[in-house]
Design a protein around this motif. Structure first.
Motif, PDB file in Angstrom:
ATOM      1  N   PHE A 172       0.833  -1.209   0.000  1.00  0.00           N
ATOM      2  CA  PHE A 172       0.000   0.000   0.000  1.00  0.00           C
ATOM      3  C   PHE A 172       0.869   1.261   0.000  1.00  0.00           C
ATOM      4  O   PHE A 172       0.659   2.179  -0.802  1.00  0.00           O
ATOM      5  CB  PHE A 172      -0.913  -0.038   1.226  1.00  0.00           C
ATOM      6  CG  PHE A 172      -1.580   1.259   1.563  1.00  0.00           C
ATOM      7  CD1 PHE A 172      -2.592   1.776   0.768  1.00  0.00           C
ATOM      8  CD2 PHE A 172      -1.191   1.981   2.688  1.00  0.00           C
ATOM      9  CE1 PHE A 172      -3.208   2.983   1.084  1.00  0.00           C
ATOM     10  CE2 PHE A 172      -1.796   3.185   3.006  1.00  0.00           C
ATOM     11  CZ  PHE A 172      -2.804   3.686   2.206  1.00  0.00           C
ATOM     12  N   ILE A 173       1.875   1.314   0.874  1.00  0.00           N
ATOM     13  CA  ILE A 173       2.743   2.481   0.971  1.00  0.00           C
ATOM     14  C   ILE A 173       3.579   2.652  -0.295  1.00  0.00           C
ATOM     15  O   ILE A 173       3.757   3.776  -0.801  1.00  0.00           O
ATOM     16  CB  ILE A 173       3.651   2.367   2.212  1.00  0.00           C
ATOM     17  CG1 ILE A 173       2.800   2.440   3.486  1.00  0.00           C
ATOM     18  CG2 ILE A 173       4.712   3.461   2.218  1.00  0.00           C
ATOM     19  CD1 ILE A 173       3.579   2.180   4.766  1.00  0.00           C
ATOM     20  N   ALA A 174       4.087   1.544  -0.838  1.00  0.00           N
ATOM     21  CA  ALA A 174       4.899   1.614  -2.050  1.00  0.00           C
ATOM     22  C   ALA A 174       4.092   2.134  -3.231  1.00  0.00           C
ATOM     23  O   ALA A 174       4.584   2.921  -4.046  1.00  0.00           O
ATOM     24  CB  ALA A 174       5.474   0.233  -2.365  1.00  0.00           C
ATOM     25  N   LYS A 177       3.621   5.802  -2.990  1.00  0.00           N
ATOM     26  CA  LYS A 177       4.858   6.501  -3.371  1.00  0.00           C
ATOM     27  C   LYS A 177       4.989   6.589  -4.887  1.00  0.00           C
ATOM     28  O   LYS A 177       5.359   7.636  -5.424  1.00  0.00           O
ATOM     29  CB  LYS A 177       6.068   5.784  -2.780  1.00  0.00           C
ATOM     30  CG  LYS A 177       7.391   6.500  -3.054  1.00  0.00           C
ATOM     31  CD  LYS A 177       8.542   5.849  -2.318  1.00  0.00           C
ATOM     32  CE  LYS A 177       9.829   6.626  -2.569  1.00  0.00           C
ATOM     33  NZ  LYS A 177      10.981   6.044  -1.836  1.00  0.00           N
ATOM     34  N   ARG A 178       4.677   5.507  -5.587  1.00  0.00           N
ATOM     35  CA  ARG A 178       4.741   5.544  -7.052  1.00  0.00           C
ATOM     36  C   ARG A 178       3.771   6.577  -7.613  1.00  0.00           C
ATOM     37  O   ARG A 178       4.083   7.305  -8.557  1.00  0.00           O
ATOM     38  CB  ARG A 178       4.404   4.157  -7.618  1.00  0.00           C
ATOM     39  CG  ARG A 178       5.480   3.126  -7.443  1.00  0.00           C
ATOM     40  CD  ARG A 178       6.704   3.432  -8.294  1.00  0.00           C
ATOM     41  NE  ARG A 178       7.730   2.433  -8.080  1.00  0.00           N
ATOM     42  CZ  ARG A 178       8.655   2.493  -7.122  1.00  0.00           C
ATOM     43  NH1 ARG A 178       8.684   3.537  -6.296  1.00  0.00           N
ATOM     44  NH2 ARG A 178       9.557   1.556  -6.995  1.00  0.00           N
ATOM     45  N   LEU A 183       2.971  11.821 -10.388  1.00  0.00           N
ATOM     46  CA  LEU A 183       2.362  13.158 -10.451  1.00  0.00           C
ATOM     47  C   LEU A 183       3.427  14.255 -10.381  1.00  0.00           C
ATOM     48  O   LEU A 183       3.299  15.290 -11.037  1.00  0.00           O
ATOM     49  CB  LEU A 183       1.363  13.322  -9.308  1.00  0.00           C
ATOM     50  CG  LEU A 183       0.070  12.509  -9.415  1.00  0.00           C
ATOM     51  CD1 LEU A 183      -0.765  12.682  -8.157  1.00  0.00           C
ATOM     52  CD2 LEU A 183      -0.737  12.939 -10.641  1.00  0.00           C
ATOM     53  N   GLU A 184       4.460  14.019  -9.591  1.00  0.00           N
ATOM     54  CA  GLU A 184       5.497  15.038  -9.415  1.00  0.00           C
ATOM     55  C   GLU A 184       6.330  15.233 -10.681  1.00  0.00           C
ATOM     56  O   GLU A 184       6.642  16.366 -11.061  1.00  0.00           O
ATOM     57  CB  GLU A 184       6.416  14.652  -8.257  1.00  0.00           C
ATOM     58  CG  GLU A 184       7.522  15.664  -7.982  1.00  0.00           C
ATOM     59  CD  GLU A 184       8.436  15.235  -6.854  1.00  0.00           C
ATOM     60  OE1 GLU A 184       9.111  16.111  -6.275  1.00  0.00           O
ATOM     61  OE2 GLU A 184       8.491  14.028  -6.546  1.00  0.00           O
ATOM     62  N   PRO A 264       2.810  15.992   0.178  1.00  0.00           N
ATOM     63  CA  PRO A 264       3.936  15.221  -0.381  1.00  0.00           C
ATOM     64  C   PRO A 264       4.247  13.939   0.375  1.00  0.00           C
ATOM     65  O   PRO A 264       5.190  13.250   0.023  1.00  0.00           O
ATOM     66  CB  PRO A 264       5.125  16.200  -0.263  1.00  0.00           C
ATOM     67  CG  PRO A 264       4.542  17.537   0.017  1.00  0.00           C
ATOM     68  CD  PRO A 264       3.258  17.284   0.722  1.00  0.00           C
ATOM     69  N   VAL A 265       3.478  13.587   1.412  1.00  0.00           N
ATOM     70  CA  VAL A 265       3.831  12.429   2.229  1.00  0.00           C
ATOM     71  C   VAL A 265       3.789  11.129   1.427  1.00  0.00           C
ATOM     72  O   VAL A 265       4.490  10.166   1.753  1.00  0.00           O
ATOM     73  CB  VAL A 265       2.905  12.315   3.457  1.00  0.00           C
ATOM     74  CG1 VAL A 265       1.521  11.856   3.056  1.00  0.00           C
ATOM     75  CG2 VAL A 265       3.474  11.373   4.489  1.00  0.00           C
TER      76      VAL A 265
END
Length: 298
Positions: A172-174, A177-178, A183-184, A264-265
């Protein structure tokens, strides 16, 4: 990247959820010392892996608005210095891991887990992170190996529930992050991480929803099965009271999703340590589990 060493705190999960805190004080001290040595070992292995990864990605990192500030990409650290630090980190890992094994020869499985973890991180840094879907699965597997190593160094029986919960949460966290990275970076994503253009936001949103649901379901099933685990003491051996902690897990997942979509977290998971509501939620969850453990030991 010392900020990311916090991930290795998962090594203590087996020590806590196997009910080792209910053991006599001498046992807690000796087993706690081995788990602490395992934590140091994995921090050193992580440091070596990050150095190798940053050396391999120097040119890509220089094109990234944040990663270009890393020591190697910015030129603040030479390749020779990075090599020296890598050797030193591996030396610390060998020393701490060796001492842990000397204290408990039966914990040889810890050495296998540590080697597998370092091998996985090397493979990830060199080529697996360029394979779509495989990249996030490798990240999740790294977290599972941390938990496994923490169980093996004691050693205690490894619960399939703790493995499943860890895998789904890390996945879930990975994925979050992707999504943040995609988006960035936008159209220039391919310049910094070749796998990013193979994803799209809608696809990642679907994956994230599935992973979030799996995480909550996995933890809930674990609490339903609590009477058959060692999480609670004998006083609560037939009680499903651990289910009372489910709302904290649901809030934690939803709060992380909120942060990932509004700040950004998502791209910097370690930033969640600065979110007070999330940290308070984790503290209250830990307090509840500790209270149930103490009551169960009466």
């Amino acid at each position: 990247r010392t900020r990311q060493w916090a991930k290795n705190a998962l090594i203590f999960a087996g020590f806590i959820f196997a009910g080792r805190l209910r053991e006599p004080l001498p046992t807690i001290q000796t087993e706690g010392a081995r788990v602490l040595l395992a934590f140091v070992c994995f921090c050193a292995l992580s440091a070596a892996a990050y150095l190798i990864n940053d050396w391999n990605d120097i040119e890509r990192d220089r094109l990234h608005p944040k990663k270009r500030e890393r020591p190697l990409a910015s030129g603040r650290m030479s390749v020779r210095a990075a090599l020296l630090l890598t050797v030193m980190a591996l030396g610390v890992a060998l020393l701490s891991g060796g001492v842990a094994l000397r204290l408990e020869p039966r914990a040889w499985g810890f050495a296998v887990a540590a080697i597998c973890y370092f091998g996985l991180t090397l493979c990830y840094s060199l080529f697996l992170k360029h394979e779509v879907i495989v990249d996030v699965l490798c990240v999740a597997a790294g977290f599972v190996l941390r938990v496994t190593a923490g169980c093996l160094v004691i050693p205690v029986e490894i619960s399939p529930w703790i493995i499943f919960c860890t895998f789904t949460l890390a996945l879930f966290i990975a994925l979050c992050k992707r999504r943040a990275e995609l988006l960035e970076m936008g159209e220039s994503a391919v310049d910094t991480r070749s796998v990013l253009p193979l994803y799209n936001v809608a696809m990642l949103d679907t994956f994230i929803s599935i992973a979030a649901g799996l995480t909550i379901t996995a933890y809930s099933l674990y609490t339903f099965n609590a009477p058959h685990t060692k999480a609670l003491g004998p006083g609560l051996s037939h009680s499903p009271l651990l289910m009372t902690s489910i709302p904290f897990v649901v809030y934690g997942i939803f709060r992380y999703l909120f942060l990932a979509y509004t700040s950004p977290v998502g791209g910097e998971p370690e930033s969640m340590l600065r979110d007070r509501p999330l940290m308070l939620n984790i503290f209250l969850w830990g307090l509840l589990v500790a209270a149930l453990t103490m009551i169960g030991n009466l």
